[in-house]
Design a protein around this motif. Sequence first.
Motif, PDB file in Angstrom:
ATOM      1  N   LYS A 201       0.812  -1.220   0.000  1.00 43.83           N
ATOM      2  CA  LYS A 201       0.000   0.000   0.000  1.00 43.83           C
ATOM      3  C   LYS A 201       0.847   1.273   0.000  1.00 43.83           C
ATOM      4  N   THR A 202       2.131   1.160   0.277  1.00 43.71           N
ATOM      5  CA  THR A 202       2.955   2.360   0.446  1.00 43.71           C
ATOM      6  C   THR A 202       4.125   2.467  -0.526  1.00 43.71           C
ATOM      7  N   PHE A 203       4.460   1.401  -1.239  1.00 43.97           N
ATOM      8  CA  PHE A 203       5.615   1.421  -2.133  1.00 43.97           C
ATOM      9  C   PHE A 203       5.209   1.174  -3.581  1.00 43.97           C
ATOM     10  N   THR A 204       5.892   1.887  -4.474  1.00 45.51           N
ATOM     11  CA  THR A 204       5.918   1.515  -5.886  1.00 45.51           C
ATOM     12  C   THR A 204       7.329   1.031  -6.177  1.00 45.51           C
ATOM     13  N   ASP A 205       7.636   0.776  -7.435  1.00 44.93           N
ATOM     14  CA  ASP A 205       8.982   0.317  -7.779  1.00 44.93           C
ATOM     15  C   ASP A 205      10.043   1.366  -7.471  1.00 44.93           C
ATOM     16  N   LYS A 206       9.635   2.649  -7.467  1.00 42.58           N
ATOM     17  CA  LYS A 206      10.621   3.723  -7.333  1.00 42.58           C
ATOM     18  C   LYS A 206      10.397   4.623  -6.127  1.00 42.58           C
ATOM     19  N   ASN A 207       9.220   4.581  -5.520  1.00 45.15           N
ATOM     20  CA  ASN A 207       8.899   5.571  -4.493  1.00 45.15           C
ATOM     21  C   ASN A 207       8.152   4.974  -3.315  1.00 45.15           C
ATOM     22  N   ILE A 208       8.216   5.702  -2.211  1.00 43.76           N
ATOM     23  CA  ILE A 208       7.376   5.412  -1.053  1.00 43.76           C
ATOM     24  C   ILE A 208       6.384   6.554  -0.900  1.00 43.76           C
ATOM     25  N   HIS A 209       5.161   6.215  -0.547  1.00 44.45           N
ATOM     26  CA  HIS A 209       4.132   7.210  -0.234  1.00 44.45           C
ATOM     27  C   HIS A 209       3.422   6.698   1.012  1.00 44.45           C
ATOM     28  N   VAL A 210       3.870   7.160   2.168  1.00 43.10           N
ATOM     29  CA  VAL A 210       3.313   6.630   3.409  1.00 43.10           C
ATOM     30  C   VAL A 210       1.883   7.117   3.588  1.00 43.10           C
ATOM     31  N   ILE A 211       1.112   6.341   4.339  1.00 40.42           N
ATOM     32  CA  ILE A 211      -0.256   6.728   4.659  1.00 40.42           C
ATOM     33  C   ILE A 211      -0.199   8.052   5.424  1.00 40.42           C
TER      34      ILE A 211
ATOM     35  N   TRP B 279      13.460   9.223  -0.079  1.00 46.74           N
ATOM     36  CA  TRP B 279      12.343  10.154   0.122  1.00 46.74           C
ATOM     37  C   TRP B 279      12.825  11.431   0.790  1.00 46.74           C
ATOM     38  N   PHE B 280      13.733  11.294   1.751  1.00 43.13           N
ATOM     39  CA  PHE B 280      14.256  12.463   2.458  1.00 43.13           C
ATOM     40  C   PHE B 280      15.074  13.368   1.544  1.00 43.13           C
ATOM     41  N   HIS B 281      15.594  12.820   0.455  1.00 48.18           N
ATOM     42  CA  HIS B 281      16.553  13.554  -0.382  1.00 48.18           C
ATOM     43  C   HIS B 281      15.986  13.948  -1.740  1.00 48.18           C
ATOM     44  N   GLY B 282      14.659  13.825  -1.880  1.00 42.97           N
ATOM     45  CA  GLY B 282      14.025  14.341  -3.090  1.00 42.97           C
ATOM     46  C   GLY B 282      13.205  13.348  -3.878  1.00 42.97           C
ATOM     47  N   ALA B 283      13.249  12.066  -3.543  1.00 42.76           N
ATOM     48  CA  ALA B 283      12.460  11.066  -4.266  1.00 42.76           C
ATOM     49  C   ALA B 283      11.049  11.026  -3.683  1.00 42.76           C
ATOM     50  N   ASN B 284      10.349  12.131  -3.864  1.00 37.90           N
ATOM     51  CA  ASN B 284       8.984  12.271  -3.377  1.00 37.90           C
ATOM     52  C   ASN B 284       8.181  13.048  -4.413  1.00 37.90           C
ATOM     53  N   HIS B 285       6.904  13.276  -4.165  1.00 33.22           N
ATOM     54  CA  HIS B 285       6.053  13.826  -5.229  1.00 33.22           C
ATOM     55  C   HIS B 285       6.404  15.273  -5.591  1.00 33.22           C
ATOM     56  N   LEU B 286       7.083  16.006  -4.706  1.00 33.54           N
ATOM     57  CA  LEU B 286       7.499  17.369  -5.034  1.00 33.54           C
ATOM     58  C   LEU B 286       8.925  17.441  -5.572  1.00 33.54           C
TER      59      LEU B 286
END
Length: 771
Positions: free
Chosen positions: A653-663, A717-724
Amino acid sequence: MKNVLLSQLPNTLLVNPNKVFVSDKRTFSSTKETGTPEILFITSYPPRECGIATYSQDLMEVLSNKFNNSFNISICALEAGNAQYNYKSKPRYILNTSCESSYAKTAFRINRNTNIETVVIQHEFGFFAKNENDFQNFIEAINKPVIIVFHTVLPSPDSSVKQKVKAIVDVAASVIVMTNSSADILLRDYQAPIEKLNVIPHGTHLVPRLDKTLLKIKYNLSDRKVLSTFGLLSSGKSIETTLDALTTIVNQHPDVIFLIIGKTHPEVVKHEGEKYRTMLQQKVETLQLSHHVRFVNQYLPLPELLEYLQLTDVYLFTSKDQNQAVSGTFSYALSCGCPVVSTAIPHACEVLKNETGVIIDFEQPSQISNAVIKLLDDDNLRNRITSNALHRMASTAWENAALAHALVFEKFFDESIKLQFKIPAINFDHIKKMTTDFGIIQFSIINQPDIKSGYTIDDNARALVAFCQHYEITKEATDLQYIRIYLNFIKHCQQQEGNFLNYVNEAANFTEQNNENLEDSNGRAIWAVGYTLSLSNILSEDINNLAEQIMEKALTNVETIYSTRAMAFIIKGIYYAAKNNKTESYNFHIQVLADRLVQMYRHEATNSWNWFESYLTYGNSILPESLLCAWLATGNETYKLIAKSTFDFLLSKTFTDKNIHVISNKGWLHKEKKITIPPVGGEQPIDVAYTILALNKFYITFKDKSYQKKIEIAFNWFHGANHLHQIIYNPCTGGCYDGLEENYVNLNQGAESTVSYAMARLTVEKVLLRR
């Protein structure tokens, strides 16, 4: 397959038919089969003194620091005429923009170099003003994808300018501009293909937000209200307009001083010497402003420049050029929190909205004086503008600009090559800054600790775990001081019955907030104390004795706790405590709490919902991790099976192949509610950190490489691999931003987020040590 060259260069290049990049008009081929791609920057470069040279140096430095084995960077330095520069390290190529033959020779050498995958050209009309046709032939001759970065985009061009720019865009594989205004002009006035355009704002430096009073003392500016401007001096800066305004300003604020920072532009010196500076100096004398103006006639090192900007009360940008697309000086001032008064260049009009600064007309001294006096009269207004500017400019940090550039480069890489983030050094500076002799302060305003926010056992428990992790790896003696502080804070919060209160004010008194549900806080305290006890073989006797006393007292009533996450934290704490002191009592407590989690799971789980509750909220990974710890402590296979199945369900529910998107709190995930598009925003560093801790525990236990891979994804995620595509961790301060929202990052660097990052970073360090 032939390679098509569009100039007089010899037709001798080899091609690789397996690697092709397609643009509107051209096909780019590469002979490189494997390996790290090389990005060639064609730009002016220090020690040449110009804004683009500084811009390029800053960008390339951050690109090199941010990415690991993703690409190499090389430089083709622009020179003109007989100019020669003493470079710190010799550029791979030199392009003399005044010499026709240099263009052809340089293009040939670039094409012959099979390591170069992409060429980035920093374009300014002045660089190629006398050799525009040679430049056009040059970029057409380069048989690699060419990315053009336009530093100036002229609106309403005449036919000659329009034709030249369209020819450049036509050849380019991609185009970068720094403002939306510039992109709009390219689309409207030059009919540039929208698919080629990328808007990447001018990068800005992360600054530590130093104390303004101390900086003023350092630069002999105590008790002065400081106005400043900086940059290479030329008549286009219109400094005289500010001098004309200054007479009015000092009548209202006689403590004002105006700093004119920067050398005269080298090209100006060549043609007219110091004529402009001399005129300004004479004007200062005529207006009797000597006490109120200081010339800093230097090309300042960056750290010193940033200090001058941080001590500035109002920054003045007064360009005469109405078409100036962007200004690095303007951007740097904003990123240092300067309230800015600026003439209406497109960049300023785009950024200085909603109390982010003040826009004035060109060459209007009265507007300058009115704006400056209003700002100096109103401390609250200046503070609001500073806060708004810092938040507005956060996305333009060089680290974010570097990531945006890298994502453009990636389009031209072989599919086997991916962007890899470098892991930054461990940095506890902000945690230590947030920590008093009593404990770690709860909140921070940007990176300044807010003592009025008080303390919590939640934050001190996490800080205790982080410093225990660090001591376990490094054995740094200074860590023990902080371990004692946080452990003593937990002791302070422990009540006679063994339970803990959470909220403590700056005077070390408990607050009314402790009337709220405190079970989760109790669980976190026991986790932290248990983790400390797991290191009893390397910690000092006084620390071990205190931790044992706290744990023994805390466990007297844990069976009365029923909060799901509190039980999970307690299981983890007891599991760690038992590592060096296994007892029947410890196992009994683990079994009681783990059995409750099992019962919750059996009540809620279905074929499509493999979880303990009917919803996924915060701190989810703690639950399966705690059952894994329960299995490791007791050997009960039921705990193991449920731990793994629920954790894998959560990861799905929180991971794709490249990213995490926590609840996130923007929308908890409910069992009976089908969400096709998950809500964006509200992601907290603490959830990412807890996920990394759990992944590490599951990887150690099951040796499943997919868990290890997800640690890397989550940490990025902390270093830029997030939706922004923006950093959440600030490498300048060592702090971590408080949250990732839909359209912005919360820049406050509180204890929860900063310590969460530290725990994640130290967990990654253990992963690296095991490799």
